[in-house]
Each structure stands twice: as structure tokens, then as C-alpha cells.
Design a protein around this motif. Structure first.
Motif, PDB file in Angstrom:
ATOM      1  N   THR A   1       0.840  -1.187   0.000  1.00 25.47           N
ATOM      2  CA  THR A   1       0.000   0.000   0.000  1.00 25.47           C
ATOM      3  C   THR A   1       0.879   1.242   0.000  1.00 25.47           C
ATOM      4  OG1 THR A   1      -1.727   1.218   1.199  1.00 25.47           O
ATOM      5  CG2 THR A   1      -0.147  -0.007   2.523  1.00 25.47           C
ATOM      6  N   GLY A   2       0.367   2.321  -0.522  1.00 25.96           N
ATOM      7  CA  GLY A   2       1.107   3.580  -0.606  1.00 25.96           C
ATOM      8  C   GLY A   2       0.506   4.471  -1.676  1.00 25.96           C
TER       9      GLY A   2
ATOM     10  N   ARG B   1       1.559  -7.093   5.394  1.00 24.99           N
ATOM     11  CA  ARG B   1       1.375  -5.749   4.829  1.00 24.99           C
ATOM     12  C   ARG B   1       2.691  -4.987   4.758  1.00 24.99           C
ATOM     13  NH1 ARG B   1      -2.852  -1.188   7.237  1.00 24.99           N
ATOM     14  NH2 ARG B   1      -1.803   0.660   6.410  1.00 24.99           N
TER      15      ARG B   1
ATOM     16  N   ASP C   1       3.897  -1.063   3.880  1.00 21.04           N
ATOM     17  CA  ASP C   1       3.538   0.321   3.569  1.00 21.04           C
ATOM     18  C   ASP C   1       4.710   0.976   2.855  1.00 21.04           C
ATOM     19  OD1 ASP C   1       0.846   1.224   5.160  1.00 21.04           O
ATOM     20  OD2 ASP C   1       1.908  -0.374   6.221  1.00 21.04           O
TER      21      ASP C   1
END
Length: 535
Positions: free
Chosen positions: A49-50, A182, A184
Motif C-alpha cells: 500500500t502507498g 502488509r 507500507d
């Protein structure tokens, strides 16, 4: 028959990272992945994610290569440093590997699309070590699609890995997040982006100024893809000389509608000085040069933020910062307190919002900056409370004591017109002091700013300019002295005469004087100065 020329590939595609060494700004994630691969502790699902352009999909492809690489000799295992030459590596890089399936969740949102995946995972990989599903923008899947995927995602076959990418992780159900490892991905620092762009222009045989690359890196806002797209446009915009194209900072500013940093510093200086005419002229000048009003407001916000960081003792030096800018930031930080800086930030932030949504952006920008200019010089709530307690609030419009101006912050500046007169006498400027005492009515006194009216003309040129120059010499601070309309306090001479008149009327009203005047109607009061040892 001659070969057709290869079609042009945009820089954002041409310079996608081919291995983890080329993935800039994500060292923590690469180290975690490397440790997991070396120790055989591989998760069955990864979520990247980002923000846009930081390398989420590229990372997913690199993980697919790392898990399926067999080495140049065909005997290798999973590695954080895939060879890039074996068949799985080349096939994955070219997007043609049968066991690495990429799916765009934005166009495959339904449960039927997920059902196809669920049916396919039961079968072993055809030629790779792992069958890998890369789902981009996974947050776009429907609720039913997520629910259908949950069981398979929690207990997939050993030969299957799921790699998810999303820019809006808050839209991914918690039940899915809990089943994934996850990562990031961080915004890429501007310094790293500028260095990366320098390597790109060198490889492209293009010349570029350091300041130009720094501007592009700042405009990219942490996104390598956005930065490469801007760089692509800048190269196309660059003028062709005798040699390679030259990307200059001026061209980048013009292309992006950015304001020159020096121009933004001048704008902030005019706001703090309260020079209305010069401020409006400077805004229109930037607008005529093609600078967007929103870019002006943003530049001012960035500048106030930089001053505040310097005030807080933080080193914010960067390669694109000139010596003049560092000097200006240090000067403002030393002269201004945190309270006026915070007030400036809030006023500019409000103005930025108004300009962004205005039907007439340039007019909204002018009005916002005028509001900032006038509101920035107001006392803060704590100072107003103190003035209320001391009963001095009513004296502000005339010549009463007030706190130091946010533009200077200097506690040593004269606090009223009488103090200015005394200061001028100390500096041997008697004529100027006498004229200020006798012939000047003050509309607004807020050091180092004075708005005034003259009861008669000053015979030696421009009085406001002369007074401002002498005060600057005496105090070391830049003063803004100008004429103004509106209500004004009486001059010091008029105040003195009014005081004498009240004193005289009081004396005539005493019983003794009334009795004397009744006996001697022709008598009058003669003022006699008190004796003094100096006279």
C-alpha cells in the motif's frame, strides 16, 4: 526491407526497477523481504500500500521474480536478488509468464472474477515454482468478491501466492488485511528522486540543471512515476542546442506554472511589510508570467512552514536551496515569534482553500493576501487579554503602547510616538523630532509600521521616507511609514494643547479663581513655569 524503428517508451515504463537494488526509497521493505526469503518464512499473501507511483505493482512483480527465479544455471532457489536472465525472470518481466497472473480489480470487481481465481488455484503451476496472482487496486473488489476470496486467501495451496496492491488501504476489509503481510511503501524523498533523475537524464544523453531536477522531484510529491512523467515532459519542452537538449529550472517553472522562490520570498516580505500597492503589483506580475494563483499560495505556505522549522531549530537545508534563501529564512525566524507564524499559516491555509474553489482565482488570491497582510499585524488573543487587563486596548489606533509587530518581533522598538520623538532627539535629529511632535497625526502605530497624516507639509522632501530611514538607522529594523486616510489621533502638540486647555478650564472653575475674577473682571491667568535648578 529495413527494420521499422522501435516505438518510443515513456521514461516511467523504461526505467521501472528490474531488481530490488533499483527500487529506491523502500529499504526497510526490501530488508524484511530478504530476511523472509533467506529464512524460508514466506507469507502466502502480501499487501503493498502507498501513494501512486511509489512502486507497489513493480514490487509485486519483483517479488514474483524473486520467488520463481531459478538462476543462470537453472538450479537456484528463491532469492532477494533475482538473476534477471533465466526464463522465469525474463517471462515475468515481459508479462508473458503463464503462472504469474495480473488482474486489475478496477475492471474485474465482481464475484465471478474471483470465482475464476478460486477454481484455478487448485491446479499446480505449469512451469514456475509458485503460481502467483497480482491484483492491482484490490480495494475496488466488491464486498461479495472479498467474501468469496476469504477462505482461499486464508488457506491457499502451498504453490499459490497472492500479491495485492492498493492506494486506499482503508477500503480493504479488515478480514482481508488480517490474512496478509502488509508493506507500507513510503513516499520517496525528493533528494533520492533528484539523484535518480540525474542518472536517468545521463542515460538519456540529456543535460539538466540541478535546480531543474530538484524542482521536478519536489513536484513529484514522492512519486517516482509522476516525477519521470514530468521529466519526460521537461525533456520534450527543452530547447535543442548544438548538443543535447538542456532542461533548465526556468523552463520547468514555466512548464509547471511554478513561482520562482525569490518571487515568493519577495511576496512574503511585502505581506509582512504591509505594502499594499507593491503586494498587488507583485501578484499580478507573477500571474502575467503564467504562475497559477494556487501555486503562489502554496509557495507562501511552504515558505512559512520552512521559517517555522528554522525557528524550531530544525535543519532543512537541501541541494536546491540558495544561500539567499537560507539567509532569508534565518532572518525571519530570528525576528518572528511562533504565535505570528502560526497565525500566518492558518490565514494562508484558509486563503489556499478559497483560491482552490474560487470562480475567479486571481481575485481570490489578492483578497486572501490582503486579509493575511492586515490580520497578521493584529495582536494575538493572549496580548489582547493583557491589554484588556491593563486598560490599554483603546489606545491602539492612536499611539498607545502595543506589542511588537509580527514582522519584527523586536521588543526594543519604541512603543509610542513620544518614544519615537525621544529617540530622534537622541540621534540628533531635532528638526525631524519637532515636526513629528507638532505636525503629525497618527492613524495607526504598530512598530515597525506607522500610518500617519500631516497637518502641514515637510519642507525637506518626503517626510515618510525620511522618517523611515532614520528609524531604520536608529533601531536596525526596516520601518514602513506611509500616509493614510481615516480617523487619526491628535498630534502630540495638539494633545499637549488640549491638556493645557483642560487644565486652564479646571483652574477657572475653582472657587478661589471665580472669586478673583468676580472682583477683577479684567484679570487673566498667566502660566508660570515652575522653578528649576537648571534654569
Amino acid at each position: 526491407m529495413s527494420d521499422s524503428p522501435q516505438p518510443y517508451r515513456v521514461l516511467a515504463r523504461k526505467y521501472r526497477p528490474r531488481n530490488f537494488r533499483e527500487l529506491i526509497g523502500q529499504d526497510a521493505m526490501v530488508q524484511t523481504l530478504g530476511n523472509a526469503i533467506r529464512r524460508g518464512r514466506l507469507a502466502h499473501a502480501f499487501l503493498m500500500t502507498g501513494v501512486r507511483g511509489v512502486g507497489k505493482t513493480s514490487t509485486a512483480r519483483l517479488i514474483a521474480k524473486a520467488l520463481n527465479c531459478i538462476g543462470e544455471d537453472g538450479q537456484g532457489g528463491p532469492t532477494i536478488d533475482p538473476c534477471g536472465v533465466c526464463e522465469p525472470c525474463r517471462a515475468i518481466a515481459e508479462g508473458r509468464h503463464i503462472d504469474v497472473v495480473e488482474m486489475d480489480a478496477a475492471s474485474h470487481t465482481g464475484v465471478d472474477d474471483v470465482r475464476e481465481i478460486i477454481e484455478a488455484v487448485r491446479y499446480a503451476a505449469v512451469s514456475a515454482r509458485y503460481k502467483i496472482y497480482i491484483i492491482d487496486e484490490v480495494h475496488m473488489l466488491s464486498k461479495n468478491a472479498f467474501n468469496a476470496l476469504l477462505k482461499t486467501l486464508e488457506e491457499p495451496p502451498a504453490h499459490v501466492k497472492f500479491l495485492f496492491a492498493t492506494t486506499e488501504v482503508n477500503k480493504v476489509p479488515v478480514t482481508v488485511l488480517s490474512r496478509c503481510q502488509r508493506f507500507d511503501l513510503r513516499r520517496i524523498p525528493a533528494e533520492l528522486l533528484a539523484t535518480h533523475f540525474a542518472h536517468v537524464v545521463q542515460a538519456e544523453q540529456v543535460a539538466a540543471e540541478e535546480d531543474a531536477l530538484a524542482l521536478i522531484a519536489q513536484a513529484a510529491e514522492g512519486s517516482a512515476r509522476d516525477g519521470l512523467s514530468i521529466l519526460d515532459q521537461a525533456i520534450a519542452h527543452a530547447e535543442m542546442g548544438e548538443g543535447a537538449p538542456m532542461v533548465t529550472a526556468a523552463q520547468v517553472r514555466e512548464m509547471l506554472g511554478l513561482s520562482d522562490r525569490a518571487a515568493v520570498r519577495r511576496l512574503l516580505g511585502l505581506v509582512l511589510e504591509g505594502d499594499t500597492a507593491a503586494l498587488l503589483s507583485a501578484v499580478r506580475e507573477q500571474y502575467a508570467l503564467g504562475v497559477e494563483p494556487l501555486a503562489l499560495m502554496r509557495g507562501l505556505l511552504e515558505l512559512v512552514h520552512a521559517v517555522t522549522l528554522v525557528k524550531a531549530g530544525r535543519d532543512i537545508a537541501n541541494p536546491g536551496q540558495s544561500a539567499e534563501e537560507r539567509e532569508a529564512l534565518a532572518e525571519w525566524a530570528s525576528e518572528m515569534g511562533f504565535a505570528p507564524l502560526h497565525r500566518l499559516w492558518q490565514l494562508l491555509l484558509k486563503g489556499h482553500e478559497e483560491v482552490a474553489s474560487a470562480a475567479f482565482p486571481i481575485e481570490a488570491c489578492e483578497m486572501a493576501l490582503l486579509r493575511v497582510m492586515h490580520a497578521a499585524s493584529m495582536p494575538d488573543p493572549g496580548e489582547i487579554a493583557r491589554m484588556l487587563r491593563e486598560g490599554s486596548l483603546d489606545a491602539i489606533p492612536a499611539n498607545g503602547a502595543v506589542p511588537a509587530s509580527p514582522a519584527s518581533g523586536a521588543a526594543s522598538l519604541p512603543k509610542d510616538v513620544k518614544a519615537v520623538v525621544d529617540l530622534l532627539w537622541e540621534q540628533k535629529k531635532g528638526r525631524l523630532a519637532d515636526f513629528l511632535h507638532d505636525c503629525v497625526r497618527v492613524v495607526r502605530f504598530y512598530p515597525p509600521e506607522i500610518e500617519l497624516q500631516l497637518t502641514q507639509d515637510w519642507s525637506e522632501g518626503d517626510f515618510c521616507r525620511t522618517l523611515g530611514m532614520e528609524l531604520q538607522k536608529a533601531t536596525g529594523s526596516a520601518w514602513q511609514v506611509r500616509r493614510s486616510e481615516g480617523s487619526a489621533a491628535p498630534s502630540l502638540l495638539e494633545q499637549q494643547q488640549e491638556s493645557q486647555a483642560r487644565e486652564r478650564a479646571g483652574i477657572f472653575d475653582t472657587p478661589v479663581v471665580k472669586a478673583v475674577l468676580a472682583a477683577f473682571p479684567e484679570a487673566d491667568l498667566d502660566r508660570t513655569e515652575p522653578w528649576s535648578a537648571e534654569r
